[in-house]
Scaffold this motif. Structure first.
Motif, PDB file in Angstrom:
ATOM      1  N   LEU A 239     -77.539  54.804 -35.189  1.00 28.62           N
ATOM      2  CA  LEU A 239     -78.763  56.027 -35.145  1.00 28.62           C
ATOM      3  C   LEU A 239     -78.870  55.961 -36.432  1.00 28.62           C
ATOM      4  CD1 LEU A 239     -78.060  58.514 -32.341  1.00 28.62           C
ATOM      5  CD2 LEU A 239     -79.658  56.980 -32.202  1.00 28.62           C
ATOM      6  N   PRO A 240     -80.129  56.490 -37.179  1.00 30.70           N
ATOM      7  CA  PRO A 240     -80.442  56.398 -37.713  1.00 30.70           C
ATOM      8  C   PRO A 240     -80.257  58.133 -38.430  1.00 30.70           C
ATOM      9  CG  PRO A 240     -82.623  56.604 -37.381  1.00 30.70           C
ATOM     10  CD  PRO A 240     -81.324  56.272 -36.286  1.00 30.70           C
ATOM     11  N   SER A 241     -79.222  58.371 -39.852  1.00 36.02           N
ATOM     12  CA  SER A 241     -78.862  59.561 -40.197  1.00 36.02           C
ATOM     13  C   SER A 241     -80.337  60.346 -40.967  1.00 36.02           C
ATOM     14  CB  SER A 241     -77.863  59.164 -41.401  1.00 36.02           C
ATOM     15  OG  SER A 241     -78.993  58.606 -42.483  1.00 36.02           O
ATOM     16  N   THR A 242     -80.509  61.608 -39.575  1.00 42.64           N
ATOM     17  CA  THR A 242     -81.742  62.162 -40.896  1.00 42.64           C
ATOM     18  C   THR A 242     -81.397  64.188 -40.635  1.00 42.64           C
ATOM     19  OG1 THR A 242     -82.268  61.155 -38.589  1.00 42.64           O
ATOM     20  CG2 THR A 242     -83.577  63.219 -38.944  1.00 42.64           C
ATOM     21  N   VAL A 243     -81.772  63.974 -41.559  1.00 44.73           N
ATOM     22  CA  VAL A 243     -81.923  65.639 -42.137  1.00 44.73           C
ATOM     23  C   VAL A 243     -83.386  66.394 -42.414  1.00 44.73           C
ATOM     24  CG1 VAL A 243     -81.957  66.875 -44.422  1.00 44.73           C
ATOM     25  CG2 VAL A 243     -79.915  64.886 -44.035  1.00 44.73           C
ATOM     26  N   LEU A 244     -83.374  67.690 -40.868  1.00 45.09           N
ATOM     27  CA  LEU A 244     -83.845  68.350 -41.057  1.00 45.09           C
ATOM     28  C   LEU A 244     -84.061  69.458 -41.945  1.00 45.09           C
ATOM     29  CD1 LEU A 244     -86.792  69.357 -39.005  1.00 45.09           C
ATOM     30  CD2 LEU A 244     -84.976  70.710 -37.724  1.00 45.09           C
ATOM     31  N   THR A 245     -85.241  69.971 -42.686  1.00 41.83           N
ATOM     32  CA  THR A 245     -85.020  70.738 -43.945  1.00 41.83           C
ATOM     33  C   THR A 245     -86.558  71.236 -43.417  1.00 41.83           C
ATOM     34  OG1 THR A 245     -85.111  71.258 -46.584  1.00 41.83           O
ATOM     35  CG2 THR A 245     -85.800  69.110 -45.426  1.00 41.83           C
ATOM     36  N   PHE A 246     -86.533  71.918 -44.673  1.00 40.70           N
ATOM     37  CA  PHE A 246     -88.358  73.286 -44.317  1.00 40.70           C
ATOM     38  C   PHE A 246     -88.246  73.544 -45.612  1.00 40.70           C
ATOM     39  CE2 PHE A 246     -84.453  74.665 -41.688  1.00 40.70           C
ATOM     40  CZ  PHE A 246     -85.626  74.336 -40.217  1.00 40.70           C
ATOM     41  N   GLU A 247     -89.492  73.832 -46.051  1.00 39.70           N
ATOM     42  CA  GLU A 247     -90.302  73.869 -46.884  1.00 39.70           C
ATOM     43  C   GLU A 247     -91.674  75.166 -46.935  1.00 39.70           C
ATOM     44  OE1 GLU A 247     -90.723  74.709 -51.263  1.00 39.70           O
ATOM     45  OE2 GLU A 247     -88.876  73.613 -49.432  1.00 39.70           O
ATOM     46  N   PRO A 248     -91.768  76.186 -47.161  1.00 39.68           N
ATOM     47  CA  PRO A 248     -91.196  77.026 -47.840  1.00 39.68           C
ATOM     48  C   PRO A 248     -89.441  76.978 -47.536  1.00 39.68           C
ATOM     49  CG  PRO A 248     -92.200  78.685 -46.851  1.00 39.68           C
ATOM     50  CD  PRO A 248     -92.890  77.220 -46.873  1.00 39.68           C
TER      51      PRO A 248
ATOM     52  N   PHE B 127     -92.912  66.287 -37.463  1.00 41.72           N
ATOM     53  CA  PHE B 127     -92.547  65.319 -36.746  1.00 41.72           C
ATOM     54  C   PHE B 127     -93.037  64.042 -35.665  1.00 41.72           C
ATOM     55  CE2 PHE B 127     -90.817  69.002 -34.607  1.00 41.72           C
ATOM     56  CZ  PHE B 127     -91.328  69.831 -34.000  1.00 41.72           C
ATOM     57  N   HIS B 128     -94.639  64.240 -35.826  1.00 44.99           N
ATOM     58  CA  HIS B 128     -95.583  64.024 -35.249  1.00 44.99           C
ATOM     59  C   HIS B 128     -95.568  62.343 -35.514  1.00 44.99           C
ATOM     60  CE1 HIS B 128     -95.678  67.051 -31.858  1.00 44.99           C
ATOM     61  NE2 HIS B 128     -96.110  68.201 -32.887  1.00 44.99           N
ATOM     62  N   HIS B 129     -95.302  62.016 -35.840  1.00 47.04           N
ATOM     63  CA  HIS B 129     -95.578  60.552 -36.792  1.00 47.04           C
ATOM     64  C   HIS B 129     -94.910  59.318 -35.943  1.00 47.04           C
ATOM     65  CE1 HIS B 129     -96.433  62.521 -40.497  1.00 47.04           C
ATOM     66  NE2 HIS B 129     -95.236  63.686 -40.094  1.00 47.04           N
ATOM     67  N   ALA B 130     -95.922  58.230 -35.482  1.00 48.78           N
ATOM     68  CA  ALA B 130     -95.320  57.110 -35.412  1.00 48.78           C
ATOM     69  C   ALA B 130     -93.886  56.781 -35.731  1.00 48.78           C
ATOM     70  CB  ALA B 130     -96.609  55.987 -34.706  1.00 48.78           C
ATOM     71  N   ALA B 131     -93.951  56.279 -36.948  1.00 45.88           N
ATOM     72  CA  ALA B 131     -92.773  55.869 -37.117  1.00 45.88           C
ATOM     73  C   ALA B 131     -91.011  56.779 -37.222  1.00 45.88           C
ATOM     74  CB  ALA B 131     -92.964  55.768 -39.493  1.00 45.88           C
ATOM     75  N   LEU B 132     -91.054  57.727 -37.333  1.00 48.52           N
ATOM     76  CA  LEU B 132     -90.565  58.223 -36.821  1.00 48.52           C
ATOM     77  C   LEU B 132     -89.343  57.850 -35.332  1.00 48.52           C
ATOM     78  CD1 LEU B 132     -89.035  61.409 -38.151  1.00 48.52           C
ATOM     79  CD2 LEU B 132     -89.900  62.301 -35.926  1.00 48.52           C
ATOM     80  N   ALA B 133     -87.849  57.422 -35.822  1.00 48.73           N
ATOM     81  CA  ALA B 133     -86.900  56.909 -35.172  1.00 48.73           C
ATOM     82  C   ALA B 133     -87.441  57.458 -33.990  1.00 48.73           C
ATOM     83  CB  ALA B 133     -85.927  57.064 -35.485  1.00 48.73           C
ATOM     84  N   PRO B 134     -86.945  56.260 -32.692  1.00 46.77           N
ATOM     85  CA  PRO B 134     -87.558  57.440 -31.291  1.00 46.77           C
ATOM     86  C   PRO B 134     -85.962  57.960 -31.182  1.00 46.77           C
ATOM     87  CG  PRO B 134     -86.218  54.317 -31.095  1.00 46.77           C
ATOM     88  CD  PRO B 134     -86.794  55.364 -33.084  1.00 46.77           C
ATOM     89  N   ALA B 135     -84.608  58.068 -32.124  1.00 44.85           N
ATOM     90  CA  ALA B 135     -83.241  58.429 -31.361  1.00 44.85           C
ATOM     91  C   ALA B 135     -83.318  59.093 -33.096  1.00 44.85           C
ATOM     92  CB  ALA B 135     -82.463  58.320 -30.568  1.00 44.85           C
ATOM     93  N   CYS B 136     -81.759  60.192 -33.657  1.00 41.86           N
ATOM     94  CA  CYS B 136     -81.215  60.137 -34.586  1.00 41.86           C
ATOM     95  C   CYS B 136     -79.939  61.084 -34.465  1.00 41.86           C
ATOM     96  CB  CYS B 136     -82.472  60.676 -35.486  1.00 41.86           C
ATOM     97  SG  CYS B 136     -82.553  62.382 -35.522  1.00 41.86           S
ATOM     98  N   ALA B 137     -79.522  60.375 -35.651  1.00 39.64           N
ATOM     99  CA  ALA B 137     -78.300  61.283 -35.933  1.00 39.64           C
ATOM    100  C   ALA B 137     -79.119  62.406 -36.956  1.00 39.64           C
ATOM    101  CB  ALA B 137     -76.512  61.384 -36.107  1.00 39.64           C
ATOM    102  N   LEU B 138     -78.613  64.207 -36.376  1.00 43.70           N
ATOM    103  CA  LEU B 138     -79.043  65.328 -37.648  1.00 43.70           C
ATOM    104  C   LEU B 138     -78.518  66.293 -37.582  1.00 43.70           C
ATOM    105  CD1 LEU B 138     -82.687  66.328 -37.450  1.00 43.70           C
ATOM    106  CD2 LEU B 138     -81.398  67.700 -36.081  1.00 43.70           C
ATOM    107  N   THR B 139     -78.737  66.276 -38.829  1.00 39.15           N
ATOM    108  CA  THR B 139     -78.351  67.695 -39.743  1.00 39.15           C
ATOM    109  C   THR B 139     -79.383  68.686 -39.887  1.00 39.15           C
ATOM    110  OG1 THR B 139     -76.380  69.451 -41.117  1.00 39.15           O
ATOM    111  CG2 THR B 139     -77.871  66.760 -42.436  1.00 39.15           C
ATOM    112  N   ILE B 140     -79.008  69.892 -40.491  1.00 45.49           N
ATOM    113  CA  ILE B 140     -80.106  70.908 -40.494  1.00 45.49           C
ATOM    114  C   ILE B 140     -79.725  71.941 -41.778  1.00 45.49           C
ATOM    115  CG2 ILE B 140     -81.265  72.584 -38.967  1.00 45.49           C
ATOM    116  CD1 ILE B 140     -80.494  71.720 -36.547  1.00 45.49           C
TER     117      ILE B 140
END
Length: 328
Positions: A46-55, A7-20
């Protein structure tokens, strides 16, 4: 849809609606959650955002324990997961590496470092069984209390059922393992699909009078293996009927690589003999014919392949007759 590694990206929205979540397969339960997320995100601007994991977190813990057999089989590759998330209208996906440092985060650290300061969540939607943080010590009650203190709303979505069965990735895996592709389609809301670039193989299919397209699966434990009736998109204007093998090719290779080998009954003449390489194809696995098998030599393998082709053509013919009856 934008995809971020970390999440260290300038293009990432400054706020969001999230699911994990892991979202392996993006099944109908996931789809219902994503639809609710989109609705809430639009309501809040807000932008809809998914937080997911790999692996997958269970991959990590299986490796840590030295017991790779505990890692879950994989329904979908990362490419296919992202494709389905985009199809569900998600605006952003953040992929985090699940490693030792992440696994050690306490629930409070997870909230502060990931939800608040990482993705800047203003709304968080979770499932009814959601736990988080080291030793899965964080639960919905803690998340809700922390949300009140730290400025984000929290909501919980209860389980989603199809014909009385709670839809989960585990249930999808079980159906795939059983080779019940019709059941898999009910749980996913679409045919089970594997996609990827067509890559060069050993060219063995040419000597067996059965030209194939090769697509790497990308994980060593697919949730299903075997010989399937398939429909391939991405080579011509219309999908192409065929037969495919998903597995490790025990008769011709000992490397253990998982490969999807697809034989299309009718090869588009406009592609030429080499025209498929490099294309991104999407292969629907419609019906399982049989399990993988090891054969004593290429003659036996060739005979089995031609029987598979005959059986696959019979499947499509029967399907066509059923469609005609339905119309009548």
């Amino acid at each position: 849809m934008q995809v971020f590694r970390g999440f260290h990206h300038a293009a990432l929205a400054p706020a969001c609606a999230l699911t994990i979540g892991n979202f392996d397969g993006v099944h109908r339960g996931h789809q219902a959650m994503l639809a609710l997320l989109r609705s809430e995100a639009q309501h809040r601007g807000l932008p809809s955002t998914v937080l997911t994991f790999e692996p997958h977190p269970r991959d990590y813990f299986a490796g840590l324990a030295g017991k790779p057999e505990l890692a879950p089989s994989r329904i979908a590759t990362l490419r296919d997961k992202l494709s389905e998330l985009e199809r569900c209208g998600v605006d952003q996906v953040v992929i985090l590496p699940f490693d030792q440092a992440f696994a050690a985060l306490t629930p409070e650290q997870f909230i502060d470092q990931v939800l608040v300061n990482g993705v800047h969540a203003r709304y968080v939607l979770v499932g009814d069984d959601f736990c988080f943080g080291a030793r899965r010590a964080g639960d919905y009650k803690l998340l809700d209390n922390q949300g009140n203190l730290k400025g984000f709303d929290v909501a919980r979505m209860m389980s989603y059922e199809v014909h009385g069965t709670r839809v989960s990735s585990s249930v999808v895996r079980d159906a795939l393992t059983a080779g019940d592709m019709a059941r898999v389609g009910e749980l996913l809301g679409r045919p089970y699909t594997v996609s990827g670039h067509v890559v060069h193989g050993q060219k063995l299919g040419r000597s067996l009078d059965c030209r194939t397209l090769n697509v790497r699966f990308g994980h060593e434990k697919p949730a299903t293996k075997g010989i399937f009736v398939v429909r391939t998109h991405g080579l011509a204007g219309e999908p192409l009927e065929g037969v495919a093998s998903l597995g490790v090719r025990p008769t011709v290779e000992d490397a253990g690589r998982v490969l999807l080998e697809v034989h299309c009954f009718d090869w588009p003449s406009e592609l030429g003999s080499e025209g498929g390489y490099g294309k991104i194809v999407r292969v629907e696995l419609l019906h399982k014919l049989r399990d993988e098998a090891r054969y004593d030599g290429l003659d036996a393998l060739q005979a089995a392949i031609h029987k598979d082709i005959s059986d696959a053509k019979a499947f499509f013919q029967a399907q066509g007759r059923q469609t005609t009856r339905d119309r009548i």
